[in-house]
Design a protein around this motif. Structure first.
Motif, PDB file in Angstrom:
ATOM      1  N   LEU A  93      -6.326 -20.850  -5.207  1.00 20.42           N
ATOM      2  CA  LEU A  93      -5.232 -20.205  -4.458  1.00 20.42           C
ATOM      3  C   LEU A  93      -4.983 -18.722  -4.984  1.00 20.42           C
ATOM      4  O   LEU A  93      -4.647 -18.716  -6.273  1.00 20.42           O
ATOM      5  N   THR A  94      -5.087 -17.702  -4.348  1.00 22.26           N
ATOM      6  CA  THR A  94      -5.023 -16.606  -4.905  1.00 22.26           C
ATOM      7  C   THR A  94      -3.824 -15.828  -4.264  1.00 22.26           C
ATOM      8  O   THR A  94      -3.374 -14.829  -5.114  1.00 22.26           O
ATOM      9  N   ASP A  95      -3.281 -15.628  -3.067  1.00 29.40           N
ATOM     10  CA  ASP A  95      -2.160 -15.037  -2.772  1.00 29.40           C
ATOM     11  C   ASP A  95      -0.767 -15.798  -3.036  1.00 29.40           C
ATOM     12  O   ASP A  95      -0.413 -16.614  -2.479  1.00 29.40           O
ATOM     13  N   VAL A  96      -0.344 -15.542  -4.149  1.00 25.66           N
ATOM     14  CA  VAL A  96       0.576 -16.644  -4.788  1.00 25.66           C
ATOM     15  C   VAL A  96       1.701 -15.731  -5.348  1.00 25.66           C
ATOM     16  O   VAL A  96       1.579 -15.062  -6.058  1.00 25.66           O
ATOM     17  N   ALA A  97       2.898 -16.188  -4.729  1.00 26.88           N
ATOM     18  CA  ALA A  97       4.196 -15.664  -5.478  1.00 26.88           C
ATOM     19  C   ALA A  97       4.832 -16.757  -6.254  1.00 26.88           C
ATOM     20  O   ALA A  97       4.952 -17.714  -6.069  1.00 26.88           O
TER      21      ALA A  97
END
Ligand code: UDP
Length: 386
Positions: free
Chosen positions: A61-65
């Motif tokens: 998972l790359t787009d992680v807040a």
């Protein structure tokens, strides 16, 4: 094609614990593969890196807040309140077309509440599970999420029936299967270090049992924890025991001695853990997700609980419930050779590995046409459906 249809759908995926990451990752990849933007919002419920950050990385998972605020270790009321508040800010800014929550954790409950109060469509993955035991915090979380979700992705016909009996609008209930099937199959394909783990605890080439426990009723009462350790010691093979941080802390706090037949290791990455579960003679655990995974692996499991929200695993013959003292007897029943041979051939009740695709279809259907910008037609911060 209209500009509306060309707009990239945006989805928020709320995740707080290891099993949520494991089971939502295939859905995230399916959605991004089909052109959606999916932002993972971590709540910080699991804050130990082996249970959260490392799992996020392992599942690509790359787009992680990161978590909006620290919530680890807070009491339930404060934890859920802090997560709702943090997620509300993040969701308001992102204004997604849909918000995905999975399972029955405080994070999933907070995600469903934050999204619903902002007027955002809530998609519940693994919807409709019921243990009918309100003493389990997870059961109350399931009921809360079930009341708020706009789309219920039920893993089995039984879980869909639970929702319909509760009066849920049938048009919102879909039997999709559970992405745990594809998560399990994908993890099994990846390189793993199972052999090295077995070597490190002198179990190479030997029959062994794989055990984990982390539920409060087994770990927080020193007498129950001691009874469980004694029961594991009575099993016919040595026990590989990847210890959840909570369990390690409770064993130390209660001053318990771990029997020599138990080989304690750190929690393992999913691929390594599943490779070991596939090789184990037997699995013993109070985990929810593992009750599903063993049905994909064709392995037997003693579930150290008095109730389960996954009766499909029991009726299909993979799992048997037992109190700690009953673990050896339940193990003996499951280890009957004819029973084992039948399990190896039996399909998983949780689907055929297409759940993520079905869920993505439903989410993308929800995202287009867009329902209007967040907060449109009402004062900012006023609940849309209160
Ligand atoms: N798991 C793992 N490493 C371990 C132990 C478990 O990756 O050392 C995985 C397991 O395969 C399952 C999930 O963690 O997918 C279960 O998580 P947990 O037991 O924390 O929660 P539950 O399933 O009870 O919600």
């Amino acid at each position: 094609m209209s500009p509306l249809a060309r707009r990239q759908p945006t989805v928020a995926a709320v995740m707080g614990t290891r099993p949520e990451i494991i089971k939502l990752a295939p859905v995230v990849h399916e959605l991004t593969g089909r052109g959606a933007r999916v932002r993972t919002l971590l709540t910080g419920q699991h804050y130990d890196p082996v249970l959260a950050g490392d799992v996020v990385d392992a599942f690509g998972l790359t787009d992680v807040a990161p978590p909006a605020a620290p919530v680890g270790g807070l009491a339930r009321a404060e934890q859920v309140a802090a997560m709702i508040s943090g997620l509300a800010g993040q969701l308001r800014e992102l204004a997604p077309d849909a918000v995905l929550v999975q399972g029955d954790t405080n994070s999933a409950s907070a995600g469903a509440q934050a999204a619903h109060y902002l007027g955002l469509p809530v998609v519940h993955v693994e919807a409709g599970l019921r243990s009918h035991d309100r003493a389990m915090p997870e059961e109350v979380n399931r009921l809360v999420i079930g009341a708020l979700a706009d789309l219920h992705c039920a893993p089995t016909p039984e879980s869909a029936a639970n929702l319909l009996v509760a009066g849920t609008d049938p048009a919102t209930v879909h039997v999709t299967g559970n992405p745990v099937v594809e998560a399990t199959l994908a993890s099994l394909e990846r390189p793993h270090r199972a052999a090295a783990v077995l070597r490190s605890v002198h179990l190479s080439g030997m029959p062994f049992v794989l055990a984990t426990v982390h539920r409060p009723e087994n770990t927080d009462d020193p007498a129950a924890l001691a009874a469980l350790l004694r029961a594991l010691d009575l099993l016919p093979a040595p026990v590989l025991f990847p210890a959840h941080p909570r369990t390690t802390a409770r064993i130390a706090a209660a001053g318990l001695t771990v029997p020599r037949s138990l080989r304690v290791v750190e929690p393992l990455d999913h691929a390594t853990f599943l490779a070991l579960a596939a090789q184990a003679q037997l699995v013993v655990s109070d985990s929810g997700g593992l009750q599903e995974e063993v049905t994909v692996l064709g392995r037997p499991m003693v579930v150290v609980r008095t109730s389960t929200e996954r009766p499909e695993s029991v009726s299909a013959g993979f799992c048997r419930l037992a109190r700690p003292a009953g673990v050896p007897a339940a193990a003996a029943e499951l280890l009957d050779p004819e029973h084992l041979a039948a399990l190896a051939r039996r399909p998983s009740p949780y689907g055929d590995g297409s759940a993520s695709r079905r869920i993505a279809d439903l989410v993308l259907g929800l995202a287009a046409p867009r329902r209007g910008p967040l907060g449109a037609g009402r004062a900012s911060g006023v609940p849309a459906r209160a």
